[in-house]
Design a protein around this motif. Structure first.
Motif, PDB file in Angstrom:
ATOM      1  N   UNK A  56      80.115 -40.608 -52.170  1.00  0.00           N
ATOM      2  CA  UNK A  56      79.686 -39.224 -52.837  1.00  0.00           C
ATOM      3  C   UNK A  56      78.791 -38.506 -52.218  1.00  0.00           C
ATOM      4  N   UNK A  57      78.692 -37.192 -52.092  1.00  0.00           N
ATOM      5  CA  UNK A  57      77.850 -36.212 -51.275  1.00  0.00           C
ATOM      6  C   UNK A  57      76.883 -35.502 -52.554  1.00  0.00           C
ATOM      7  N   UNK A  58      75.920 -36.291 -52.831  1.00  0.00           N
ATOM      8  CA  UNK A  58      75.070 -35.688 -53.840  1.00  0.00           C
ATOM      9  C   UNK A  58      74.088 -34.808 -53.490  1.00  0.00           C
ATOM     10  N   UNK A  59      74.108 -34.448 -52.087  1.00  0.00           N
ATOM     11  CA  UNK A  59      73.235 -33.321 -51.642  1.00  0.00           C
ATOM     12  C   UNK A  59      74.125 -32.009 -51.566  1.00  0.00           C
ATOM     13  N   UNK A  62      78.699 -28.514 -54.323  1.00  0.00           N
ATOM     14  CA  UNK A  62      79.530 -28.969 -55.490  1.00  0.00           C
ATOM     15  C   UNK A  62      78.765 -29.710 -56.419  1.00  0.00           C
ATOM     16  N   UNK A  63      77.921 -30.852 -55.890  1.00  0.00           N
ATOM     17  CA  UNK A  63      77.465 -31.747 -56.901  1.00  0.00           C
ATOM     18  C   UNK A  63      76.150 -31.139 -57.687  1.00  0.00           C
ATOM     19  N   UNK A  64      75.284 -30.497 -56.889  1.00  0.00           N
ATOM     20  CA  UNK A  64      74.426 -29.803 -57.403  1.00  0.00           C
ATOM     21  C   UNK A  64      74.547 -28.965 -58.459  1.00  0.00           C
ATOM     22  N   UNK A  65      75.449 -28.172 -58.353  1.00  0.00           N
ATOM     23  CA  UNK A  65      76.110 -27.137 -59.388  1.00  0.00           C
ATOM     24  C   UNK A  65      76.564 -27.886 -60.811  1.00  0.00           C
ATOM     25  N   UNK A  66      76.852 -29.042 -60.710  1.00  0.00           N
ATOM     26  CA  UNK A  66      77.385 -29.860 -62.039  1.00  0.00           C
ATOM     27  C   UNK A  66      76.159 -29.775 -63.012  1.00  0.00           C
ATOM     28  N   UNK A  67      76.897 -29.593 -64.232  1.00  0.00           N
ATOM     29  CA  UNK A  67      75.964 -29.621 -65.276  1.00  0.00           C
ATOM     30  C   UNK A  67      75.167 -31.278 -65.302  1.00  0.00           C
ATOM     31  N   UNK A  68      73.893 -31.232 -65.843  1.00  0.00           N
ATOM     32  CA  UNK A  68      72.850 -32.186 -65.689  1.00  0.00           C
ATOM     33  C   UNK A  68      73.516 -33.442 -66.397  1.00  0.00           C
ATOM     34  N   UNK A  69      74.375 -33.415 -67.485  1.00  0.00           N
ATOM     35  CA  UNK A  69      75.073 -34.460 -68.210  1.00  0.00           C
ATOM     36  C   UNK A  69      76.057 -35.163 -67.214  1.00  0.00           C
ATOM     37  N   UNK A  70      76.567 -34.474 -66.103  1.00  0.00           N
ATOM     38  CA  UNK A  70      77.671 -34.909 -65.238  1.00  0.00           C
ATOM     39  C   UNK A  70      76.945 -35.656 -64.169  1.00  0.00           C
ATOM     40  N   UNK A  72      73.739 -37.037 -64.342  1.00  0.00           N
ATOM     41  CA  UNK A  72      73.047 -38.063 -65.055  1.00  0.00           C
ATOM     42  C   UNK A  72      73.820 -39.501 -65.285  1.00  0.00           C
ATOM     43  N   UNK A  73      73.185 -40.596 -65.059  1.00  0.00           N
ATOM     44  CA  UNK A  73      73.599 -41.971 -65.256  1.00  0.00           C
ATOM     45  C   UNK A  73      74.793 -42.223 -64.531  1.00  0.00           C
ATOM     46  N   UNK A  74      74.696 -41.871 -63.153  1.00  0.00           N
ATOM     47  CA  UNK A  74      76.091 -41.971 -62.205  1.00  0.00           C
ATOM     48  C   UNK A  74      76.256 -43.460 -61.979  1.00  0.00           C
ATOM     49  N   UNK A  75      77.562 -44.018 -62.039  1.00  0.00           N
ATOM     50  CA  UNK A  75      77.612 -45.047 -61.692  1.00  0.00           C
ATOM     51  C   UNK A  75      79.109 -45.001 -61.129  1.00  0.00           C
ATOM     52  N   UNK A  76      79.855 -45.960 -60.642  1.00  0.00           N
ATOM     53  CA  UNK A  76      80.980 -45.937 -59.761  1.00  0.00           C
ATOM     54  C   UNK A  76      82.230 -45.333 -60.472  1.00  0.00           C
ATOM     55  N   UNK A  77      82.473 -45.638 -61.741  1.00  0.00           N
ATOM     56  CA  UNK A  77      83.443 -44.839 -62.559  1.00  0.00           C
ATOM     57  C   UNK A  77      83.458 -43.546 -62.596  1.00  0.00           C
ATOM     58  N   UNK A  78      82.133 -43.133 -62.892  1.00  0.00           N
ATOM     59  CA  UNK A  78      81.859 -41.742 -63.263  1.00  0.00           C
ATOM     60  C   UNK A  78      81.982 -40.922 -61.910  1.00  0.00           C
ATOM     61  N   UNK A  79      81.450 -41.521 -60.841  1.00  0.00           N
ATOM     62  CA  UNK A  79      81.475 -40.964 -59.523  1.00  0.00           C
ATOM     63  C   UNK A  79      82.777 -40.668 -59.132  1.00  0.00           C
ATOM     64  N   UNK A  80      83.590 -41.831 -59.181  1.00  0.00           N
ATOM     65  CA  UNK A  80      84.860 -41.866 -58.814  1.00  0.00           C
ATOM     66  C   UNK A  80      85.972 -40.559 -59.475  1.00  0.00           C
ATOM     67  N   UNK A  81      85.643 -40.652 -60.891  1.00  0.00           N
ATOM     68  CA  UNK A  81      86.227 -39.593 -61.667  1.00  0.00           C
ATOM     69  C   UNK A  81      85.621 -38.151 -61.213  1.00  0.00           C
TER      70      UNK A  81
END
Length: 115
Positions: A56-59, A62-70, A72-81
């Motif tokens: 996942x490219x957190x920098x 696309x990632x930076x424009x996500x809402x804070x709740x998306x 937050x608390x990033x784990x494998x399942x959430x990142x893959x989704x």
């Protein structure tokens, strides 16, 4: 297995990686995961091989424009989704040689792979 390179067509880093491979005579099949999508099973397989954190490219924008709740608390399942829903979040390129899976483009790493 043929070398496969995954990414997005209009990406500067992709262009550098593809040029590097072509200049050294390495034939690689290109898969545009934004245009063609990427299977959940493929993402899960990559995560098993190198870890979801490398995928996942957190920098990226696309990632930076996500809402804070998306974000937050990033784990494998959430990142893959997130990556499945928005392939632009997948680090580029993903190079699969069959034996190795490499996320991102670093010429010295590619040099070691294709000695």
């Amino acid at each position: 297995m043929a070398v496969k390179i995954y990414g997005i067509k209009n990406c500067d880093t992709m262009a550098k990686a593809r040029h590097w491979l072509e200049a050294r005579g390495v034939e690689a099949v290109f898969h545009d995961y934004k245009a063609l999508s990427i299977g959940q099973d493929v993402l899960e397989g990559w995560a098993d091989r190198i870890g979801w954190q490398k995928l996942i490219n957190t920098s990226g924008t696309t990632f930076r424009k996500l809402p804070d709740e998306d974000r937050a608390d990033l784990d494998e399942a959430k990142a893959l989704r997130l990556m499945q829903a928005q392939p632009s979040m997948i680090r580029r390129p993903i190079l699969d040689t069959g034996d190795q899976l490499i996320a991102g483009f670093k010429p010295d790493i590619y040099e070691n792979v294709f000695k």
